[in-house]
Design a protein around this motif. Structure first.
Motif, PDB file in Angstrom:
ATOM      1  N   GLU A 132       1.213  -1.571  -0.302  1.00 31.99           N
ATOM      2  CA  GLU A 132      -0.089  -0.230   0.079  1.00 31.99           C
ATOM      3  C   GLU A 132       0.561   1.106   0.167  1.00 31.99           C
ATOM      4  O   GLU A 132       2.156   0.678   0.734  1.00 31.99           O
ATOM      5  CB  GLU A 132      -0.721  -0.152   1.339  1.00 31.99           C
ATOM      6  N   ASP A 133      -0.412   2.347  -0.865  1.00 27.63           N
ATOM      7  CA  ASP A 133       1.177   3.718  -0.540  1.00 27.63           C
ATOM      8  C   ASP A 133       0.042   4.475   0.173  1.00 27.63           C
ATOM      9  O   ASP A 133      -0.754   4.139   1.449  1.00 27.63           O
ATOM     10  CB  ASP A 133       1.010   4.222  -1.928  1.00 27.63           C
ATOM     11  N   THR A 134       0.594   5.699   0.692  1.00 26.98           N
ATOM     12  CA  THR A 134       0.170   6.631   1.631  1.00 26.98           C
ATOM     13  C   THR A 134      -1.607   6.811   1.564  1.00 26.98           C
ATOM     14  O   THR A 134      -2.587   6.757   2.755  1.00 26.98           O
ATOM     15  CB  THR A 134       0.891   7.589   2.200  1.00 26.98           C
ATOM     16  N   GLN A 135      -1.891   6.765   0.867  1.00 23.81           N
ATOM     17  CA  GLN A 135      -3.208   6.493   0.232  1.00 23.81           C
ATOM     18  C   GLN A 135      -3.971   5.777   0.465  1.00 23.81           C
ATOM     19  O   GLN A 135      -5.551   6.058   1.371  1.00 23.81           O
ATOM     20  CB  GLN A 135      -3.649   7.337  -1.577  1.00 23.81           C
ATOM     21  N   ALA A 136      -3.270   4.883   0.568  1.00 24.69           N
ATOM     22  CA  ALA A 136      -4.434   3.261   0.645  1.00 24.69           C
ATOM     23  C   ALA A 136      -4.634   3.560   1.685  1.00 24.69           C
ATOM     24  O   ALA A 136      -5.773   2.688   2.542  1.00 24.69           O
ATOM     25  CB  ALA A 136      -3.608   2.232   0.209  1.00 24.69           C
ATOM     26  N   GLN A 137      -3.128   3.506   2.556  1.00 25.05           N
ATOM     27  CA  GLN A 137      -3.020   3.205   4.527  1.00 25.05           C
ATOM     28  C   GLN A 137      -4.425   4.197   4.670  1.00 25.05           C
ATOM     29  O   GLN A 137      -4.914   3.088   6.004  1.00 25.05           O
ATOM     30  CB  GLN A 137      -1.430   3.281   4.687  1.00 25.05           C
ATOM     31  N   GLN A 138      -4.119   5.201   4.482  1.00 29.47           N
ATOM     32  CA  GLN A 138      -5.512   6.240   5.166  1.00 29.47           C
ATOM     33  C   GLN A 138      -6.379   5.822   4.741  1.00 29.47           C
ATOM     34  O   GLN A 138      -7.411   5.340   5.621  1.00 29.47           O
ATOM     35  CB  GLN A 138      -5.177   7.588   4.411  1.00 29.47           C
ATOM     36  N   ARG A 139      -7.443   5.186   3.429  1.00 28.87           N
ATOM     37  CA  ARG A 139      -8.479   4.761   3.155  1.00 28.87           C
ATOM     38  C   ARG A 139      -8.884   3.224   4.062  1.00 28.87           C
ATOM     39  O   ARG A 139      -9.570   2.869   4.410  1.00 28.87           O
ATOM     40  CB  ARG A 139      -8.401   4.720   1.571  1.00 28.87           C
TER      41      ARG A 139
END
Length: 175
Positions: A132-139
């Protein structure tokens, strides 16, 4: 209800570190099944992490099966800290836009956890199993919070603290 406590949060939130610290204090704990599934598939088939994760439905079903089996074997009287639990699967099915497995949907209304601790995110740290990237981590973190908040289980957010302080924060809030 039983004496099981869920430790969850988005990728790279310190779940496994926290669970390992609880284990070191003598508590019963479980493993994270997504990582275990990846390790088993790699060992038995030689597939790479990318190849294993590319088959998302198979991956989610495999992780769900491991989680169902594990939770069926736990002693309801024993205090256990789970490194993720069944509701995490629903968050990941939603994240991946997959139709949730019927076994999961049947089990969720009956989850018996005493309390869920959702760890606030730490900076994303790359490792062999994390894609995951940061955006996926947040979601994913948002979806986990939504899923657990919709269940009849108390939910407590755990702030970013040093690992020892985070572990104590959780222990101070057991029910």
């Amino acid at each position: 209800m039983n004496n099981w406590y869920v430790i969850t949060g988005g990728p790279s939130s310190g779940k496994t570190t926290t669970v390992n610290m609880l284990s070191g204090l003598g508590y019963s704990t479980t493993i994270e099944h997504a990582r275990h599934y990846i390790d088993l598939q790699h060992a038995t088939t030689g597939q790479t992490v990318a190849e294993i994760r590319a088959k998302q439905m198979d991956f989610q079903r495999g992780v769900l099966q491991m989680q169902l089996e594990q939770e069926a074997e736990l002693d309801p009287q024993e205090t256990v800290f789970l490194d993720r639990a069944l509701p995490d699967s629903l968050a990941y099915y939603r994240f991946l836009d997959l139709e949730p497995d019927s076994r999961l949907l049947q089990a969720l209304p009956h989850v018996p956890y005493r309390k869920t601790f959702i760890l606030d995110l730490l900076p994303l740290a790359a490792d062999y199993a994390r894609t995951e990237d940061t955006q996926a981590q947040q979601r994913i973190h948002e979806l986990l919070t939504e899923v657990y908040s919709s269940l009849p289980v108390p939910v407590e957010a755990v702030p970013v603290l040093a690992p020892e302080q985070r572990t104590q924060y959780i222990l101070d809030r057991l029910e």
